[in-house]
Design a protein around this motif. Structure first.
Motif, mmCIF file in Angstrom:
data_model
loop_
_atom_site.group_PDB
_atom_site.id
_atom_site.type_symbol
_atom_site.label_atom_id
_atom_site.label_comp_id
_atom_site.label_asym_id
_atom_site.label_seq_id
_atom_site.Cartn_x
_atom_site.Cartn_y
_atom_site.Cartn_z
ATOM 1 N N THR A 196 -18.774 118.556 83.080
ATOM 2 C CA THR A 196 -20.030 117.822 82.710
ATOM 3 C C THR A 196 -20.984 118.913 83.268
ATOM 4 O O THR A 196 -21.089 119.195 84.418
ATOM 5 C CB THR A 196 -20.101 116.527 83.299
ATOM 6 N N TYR A 219 -29.416 124.147 71.031
ATOM 7 C CA TYR A 219 -29.682 123.115 72.103
ATOM 8 C C TYR A 219 -30.971 123.234 72.924
ATOM 9 O O TYR A 219 -31.114 124.402 73.458
ATOM 10 C CB TYR A 219 -28.365 123.046 73.097
ATOM 11 N N ASP A 240 -31.155 118.394 76.115
ATOM 12 C CA ASP A 240 -29.910 117.891 75.167
ATOM 13 C C ASP A 240 -28.679 118.131 75.923
ATOM 14 O O ASP A 240 -27.469 117.392 75.696
ATOM 15 C CB ASP A 240 -30.087 118.580 73.960
ATOM 16 N N LEU A 241 -28.562 118.940 77.138
ATOM 17 C CA LEU A 241 -27.522 119.564 77.594
ATOM 18 C C LEU A 241 -27.049 118.682 78.801
ATOM 19 O O LEU A 241 -26.005 118.516 79.474
ATOM 20 C CB LEU A 241 -27.329 120.883 77.873
ATOM 21 N N ASN A 300 -25.970 116.304 81.501
ATOM 22 C CA ASN A 300 -24.976 115.399 81.573
ATOM 23 C C ASN A 300 -23.955 115.375 80.259
ATOM 24 O O ASN A 300 -22.965 114.409 80.213
ATOM 25 C CB ASN A 300 -25.453 114.023 81.992
ATOM 26 N N ARG A 301 -23.969 116.385 79.386
ATOM 27 C CA ARG A 301 -23.040 116.666 78.302
ATOM 28 C C ARG A 301 -21.797 117.228 78.860
ATOM 29 O O ARG A 301 -21.815 118.071 79.654
ATOM 30 C CB ARG A 301 -23.695 117.387 77.512
ATOM 31 N N GLN A 302 -20.576 116.706 78.330
ATOM 32 C CA GLN A 302 -19.330 117.358 78.474
ATOM 33 C C GLN A 302 -19.146 118.584 77.604
ATOM 34 O O GLN A 302 -19.343 118.133 76.383
ATOM 35 C CB GLN A 302 -18.207 116.086 78.483
ATOM 36 N N ILE A 303 -18.593 119.261 77.974
ATOM 37 C CA ILE A 303 -17.958 120.543 77.192
ATOM 38 C C ILE A 303 -16.591 120.683 77.455
ATOM 39 O O ILE A 303 -16.104 120.502 78.418
ATOM 40 C CB ILE A 303 -18.998 121.702 77.641
ATOM 41 N N ALA A 356 -16.566 119.791 72.289
ATOM 42 C CA ALA A 356 -16.683 118.625 73.469
ATOM 43 C C ALA A 356 -15.809 117.490 72.957
ATOM 44 O O ALA A 356 -15.379 117.532 71.936
ATOM 45 C CB ALA A 356 -18.191 118.270 73.371
ATOM 46 N N LYS A 399 -16.251 110.060 76.532
ATOM 47 C CA LYS A 399 -16.310 110.417 77.908
ATOM 48 C C LYS A 399 -15.012 110.288 78.621
ATOM 49 O O LYS A 399 -14.438 109.347 78.790
ATOM 50 C CB LYS A 399 -17.513 109.314 78.879
#
Length: 112
Positions: A18, A56, A60-61, A63-66, A100, A104
């Protein structure tokens, strides 16, 4: 294209993380962000740079999972040390679309 053996593929450690922090990287040759990514308690926090500014915005990034490769050697990029490689599909114009999970999930889970 050269084929990989199954054993070679198994050596690539791709894990879910994350994004905790995003910073501009004005020293980079190509537009990029510096990312701080949480891969869970076993792997920990890693930093990397990613050329993902075409698609991006920083907000937008967060807490985003990758998905990233975590077992490449560290790479010095200017004054910045990259500790993992964020994965994405690269479009014809060099724009990157991040890989991604759909849901979650726990940070550090391995991709297989």
């Amino acid at each position: 294209m050269e084929n990989l053996s199954w054993t070679e593929f198994e050596r690539v450690e791709m894990c879910v993380g994350t994004i905790l922090e995003i910073n501009d990287f004005p020293e980079a040759r190509r537009p990029a962000y510096q990312l701080t990514i949480d891969f869970g308690s076993t792997i920990g926090i890693r930093k990397t740079s990613a050329q993902i500014t075409k698609r991006y915005q920083k907000e937008d990034l967060l807490n985003r999972q990758i998905v990233a490769v975590i077992n490449f050697p560290k790479k010095q990029i200017g004054k910045f040390m990259s500790e993992c490689l964020v994965l994405g599909a690269v479009g014809e114009e060099g724009d990157v679309i991040l890989l991604a999970p759909d849901f979650k999930i726990e940070n550090g889970l391995r991709i297989g």
